[in-house]
Design a protein around this motif. Sequence first.
Motif, PDB file in Angstrom:
ATOM      1  N   THR A  35      26.055  43.087 -28.386  1.00 23.40           N
ATOM      2  CA  THR A  35      24.633  43.392 -28.458  1.00 23.40           C
ATOM      3  C   THR A  35      24.126  42.975 -29.832  1.00 23.40           C
TER       4      THR A  35
ATOM      5  N   ARG B  52      29.571  34.318 -20.397  1.00 14.87           N
ATOM      6  CA  ARG B  52      28.851  35.549 -20.720  1.00 14.87           C
ATOM      7  C   ARG B  52      27.812  35.834 -19.638  1.00 14.87           C
ATOM      8  N   GLN B  53      27.468  37.105 -19.540  1.00 20.16           N
ATOM      9  CA  GLN B  53      26.472  37.519 -18.552  1.00 20.16           C
ATOM     10  C   GLN B  53      25.553  38.538 -19.186  1.00 20.16           C
ATOM     11  N   ALA B  54      24.299  38.176 -19.267  1.00 24.66           N
ATOM     12  CA  ALA B  54      23.279  39.075 -19.793  1.00 24.66           C
ATOM     13  C   ALA B  54      22.708  39.910 -18.647  1.00 24.66           C
TER      14      ALA B  54
ATOM     15  N   GLN C  40      31.326  43.817 -24.538  1.00 21.31           N
ATOM     16  CA  GLN C  40      29.883  43.812 -24.732  1.00 21.31           C
ATOM     17  C   GLN C  40      29.540  43.370 -26.151  1.00 21.31           C
TER      18      GLN C  40
ATOM     19  N   GLU D  18      19.320  36.752 -28.120  1.00 23.55           N
ATOM     20  CA  GLU D  18      19.637  36.161 -26.812  1.00 23.55           C
ATOM     21  C   GLU D  18      21.130  35.958 -26.591  1.00 23.55           C
ATOM     22  N   ASP D  19      21.943  36.224 -27.603  1.00 20.65           N
ATOM     23  CA  ASP D  19      23.397  36.201 -27.419  1.00 20.65           C
ATOM     24  C   ASP D  19      23.903  37.514 -26.815  1.00 20.65           C
ATOM     25  N   THR D  20      23.025  38.471 -26.675  1.00 13.89           N
ATOM     26  CA  THR D  20      23.413  39.754 -26.092  1.00 13.89           C
ATOM     27  C   THR D  20      23.881  39.562 -24.658  1.00 13.89           C
ATOM     28  N   ALA D  21      25.100  39.990 -24.402  1.00 15.11           N
ATOM     29  CA  ALA D  21      25.688  39.814 -23.070  1.00 15.11           C
ATOM     30  C   ALA D  21      27.075  40.441 -23.062  1.00 15.11           C
TER      31      ALA D  21
ATOM     32  N   LYS E 122      20.950  38.536 -15.353  1.00 14.63           N
ATOM     33  CA  LYS E 122      21.131  37.082 -15.304  1.00 14.63           C
ATOM     34  C   LYS E 122      22.498  36.740 -14.733  1.00 14.63           C
TER      35      LYS E 122
ATOM     36  N   TYR F 214      30.759  39.386 -22.639  1.00 19.58           N
ATOM     37  CA  TYR F 214      31.507  38.141 -22.807  1.00 19.58           C
ATOM     38  C   TYR F 214      32.851  38.263 -22.095  1.00 19.58           C
TER      39      TYR F 214
END
Length: 128
Positions: free
Chosen positions: A125, A39-41, A123, A89-92, A44, A94
């Motif tokens: 969110t 995953r990429q937020a 995504q 904080e799992d928002t990213a 980051k 995937y």
Amino acid sequence: QVQLVESGGGLMQTGDSLRLSCAASGRTFSGRATMAWFRQAPGKEREFVAALRWSGATVYADSVKGRSTISRDNAKNTMYLQMNSLKPEDTAVYYCAADPSGRIITSSMSLSAQYYYWGQGTQVTVSS
């Protein structure tokens, strides 16, 4: 060629559960494929989430361990990631990844460079 297509993302609430899917099409994987989720937020770097080796071995990032389960249905050529107790904080985005060669060893399953095929991402969110 292999195409990986993720689905199942969306707007969630803190504490919700979701199941992401990754469907593989094109060349059928042999029985030795290792598949993974990254995953990429925003702002980051891409980070490892979970991986499932053809042998059945699984590896999870500490951030999702205990509340996530990776699985696959070989008959459907599909991999899943069940995530519970979602946090903001799992928002990213995937991404699913796969390597059909069977060469990835357990200690390397979390390394993105080990994977040859990648999906376009879905995504997720999570609002607080």
